[in-house]
Design a protein around this motif. Sequence first.
Motif, PDB file in Angstrom:
ATOM      1  N   HIS A 170      -2.188  -7.879  -8.444  1.00 34.61           N
ATOM      2  CA  HIS A 170      -3.500  -7.276  -8.660  1.00 34.61           C
ATOM      3  C   HIS A 170      -4.457  -7.630  -7.525  1.00 34.61           C
ATOM      4  O   HIS A 170      -5.290  -6.809  -7.133  1.00 34.61           O
ATOM      5  N   ALA A 229       0.824  -1.215   0.000  1.00 34.08           N
ATOM      6  CA  ALA A 229       0.000   0.000   0.000  1.00 34.08           C
ATOM      7  C   ALA A 229       0.860   1.268   0.000  1.00 34.08           C
ATOM      8  O   ALA A 229       0.615   2.192  -0.778  1.00 34.08           O
ATOM      9  N   VAL A 282      -1.740   5.171  -8.430  1.00 36.96           N
ATOM     10  CA  VAL A 282      -3.141   4.753  -8.528  1.00 36.96           C
ATOM     11  C   VAL A 282      -3.937   5.476  -9.621  1.00 36.96           C
ATOM     12  O   VAL A 282      -5.036   5.053  -9.970  1.00 36.96           O
ATOM     13  N   LYS A 283      -3.390   6.547 -10.162  1.00 37.33           N
ATOM     14  CA  LYS A 283      -4.152   7.322 -11.136  1.00 37.33           C
ATOM     15  C   LYS A 283      -3.998   6.742 -12.541  1.00 37.33           C
ATOM     16  O   LYS A 283      -2.892   6.641 -13.067  1.00 37.33           O
ATOM     17  N   THR A 340       2.970   2.316  -3.327  1.00 37.97           N
ATOM     18  CA  THR A 340       2.278   2.488  -4.610  1.00 37.97           C
ATOM     19  C   THR A 340       1.217   3.591  -4.589  1.00 37.97           C
ATOM     20  O   THR A 340       0.412   3.694  -5.514  1.00 37.97           O
ATOM     21  N   ARG A 341       1.244   4.416  -3.568  1.00 34.36           N
ATOM     22  CA  ARG A 341       0.207   5.446  -3.451  1.00 34.36           C
ATOM     23  C   ARG A 341       0.220   6.419  -4.626  1.00 34.36           C
ATOM     24  O   ARG A 341      -0.814   6.978  -4.990  1.00 34.36           O
ATOM     25  N   ALA A 379       5.062  -1.107  -9.743  1.00 29.07           N
ATOM     26  CA  ALA A 379       4.698  -1.506  -8.382  1.00 29.07           C
ATOM     27  C   ALA A 379       5.437  -2.779  -7.982  1.00 29.07           C
ATOM     28  O   ALA A 379       5.952  -2.890  -6.862  1.00 29.07           O
ATOM     29  N   GLY A 392      -7.127  -1.896  -7.216  1.00 28.15           N
ATOM     30  CA  GLY A 392      -7.436  -0.592  -7.790  1.00 28.15           C
ATOM     31  C   GLY A 392      -6.316   0.004  -8.605  1.00 28.15           C
ATOM     32  O   GLY A 392      -6.474   1.077  -9.202  1.00 28.15           O
ATOM     33  N   LEU A 393      -5.175  -0.677  -8.665  1.00 25.65           N
ATOM     34  CA  LEU A 393      -4.031  -0.149  -9.391  1.00 25.65           C
ATOM     35  C   LEU A 393      -4.223  -0.356 -10.899  1.00 25.65           C
ATOM     36  O   LEU A 393      -4.543  -1.461 -11.331  1.00 25.65           O
ATOM     37  N   LEU A 443      -3.604  -5.281  -4.771  1.00 26.58           N
ATOM     38  CA  LEU A 443      -3.921  -3.885  -5.081  1.00 26.58           C
ATOM     39  C   LEU A 443      -4.872  -3.838  -6.277  1.00 26.58           C
ATOM     40  O   LEU A 443      -4.489  -3.420  -7.375  1.00 26.58           O
TER      41      LEU A 443
END
Length: 371
Positions: free
Chosen positions: A320, A43, A50-51, A46-47, A334, A325-326, A323
């Motif tokens: 995946h 977490a 995420v976009k 990789t903040r 990541a 949502g990545l 995460l």
Amino acid sequence: MDTSLSLARGTAAPASANPSASATPGAGVVRIADDKAMLRAAADLTRDLVKPRPAVYWGDLIASMLLGYGALFVAATSDSTAVTVIAAIASVLGLYRGLSFIHEVSHMKHASVPNFRLGWNILVGVPMLTPSFMYEGVHNLHHAKTRYGTVEDPEYLPLALMKPWTLPLFIVVSALAPIALLIRFAILSPLSLLSPKLRTMVVERYSALAINPQFRRRAPEGEAKAYWNRLEIAASLWAITLIAITVTGVLPLRAFLTILGVASAFAVLNQVRTLVAHLWENDGETMTVTAQYLDTVNVPPPALLPALWAPVGLRYHALHHLLPGLPYHALGEAHRRISAELDAMSPYHKASYPGLPGLVSKIARSTMVRR
């Protein structure tokens, strides 16, 4: 289309070498505790990733479909056998990559990549008879922490615990997917308007890309139902048109058979990828996030072929699941960050495998073990 098989379940999951695992009394199943250091690192590192990048999504999708449809046209019209074969292979890879974006569509916040879902359905979903409603509202259940690997997971079967013959059957049956989809949209969709009972069956059993024969999806409501209906009408009209222009000779039979052949080929390719996407060793017990991760597969570089058979980020399937949502284009970076941060004893590294042959062999060997 629901491509599930009615396959018998095994009786117990294999033991784990993880020292943090503990046996569940009376169940014969090993439970793996969550590795908090791994989850925290995944977490924290990789903040900033995420976009989604709309230019990457659109550019990749359009390029894939130009290759897929262009090569399909060449394969269907060329008089050279060699050219036909090469074009067919290129078409399979292009269309398969484009179709794989349904996974991204099911995860993304649609405002983050405006109109991408609509564009994907126009370019891929409707023409290939796999509109996005076949995965939206289904795939998210696979990621639910309390559903993964249970009978309520639409995308899970304990294949490693089943009989050896189930694996080739699992692959071979997928070749029939194009015909099944034609029947679903050209015949069952129109007929279901005349029969509420048939309509319920079509919605529950034949409107999901699922492999669990026990899964029944709920009927959509509100805006989701309206969107579903628009896509289903479009796909149904296209399926009927495709059959009609083939029967009347407008579309040459060779072209139609080429389309079916290419579609069967990438359906089989996707089923092979599905076969090795997990280890399939859970027999219905709820699992921790770490256990779910270890039951899932990464096939990172330096292997090159996974970019073809597990496209659009699917080679990082285990990551995946950590995460979800990545965006797919961030998974490689990541993975590099997390791999560098965590020591060699971290469970994170245990989900990475060198390639397809070893994974197929591992699952095949698991089916040979008497349980």
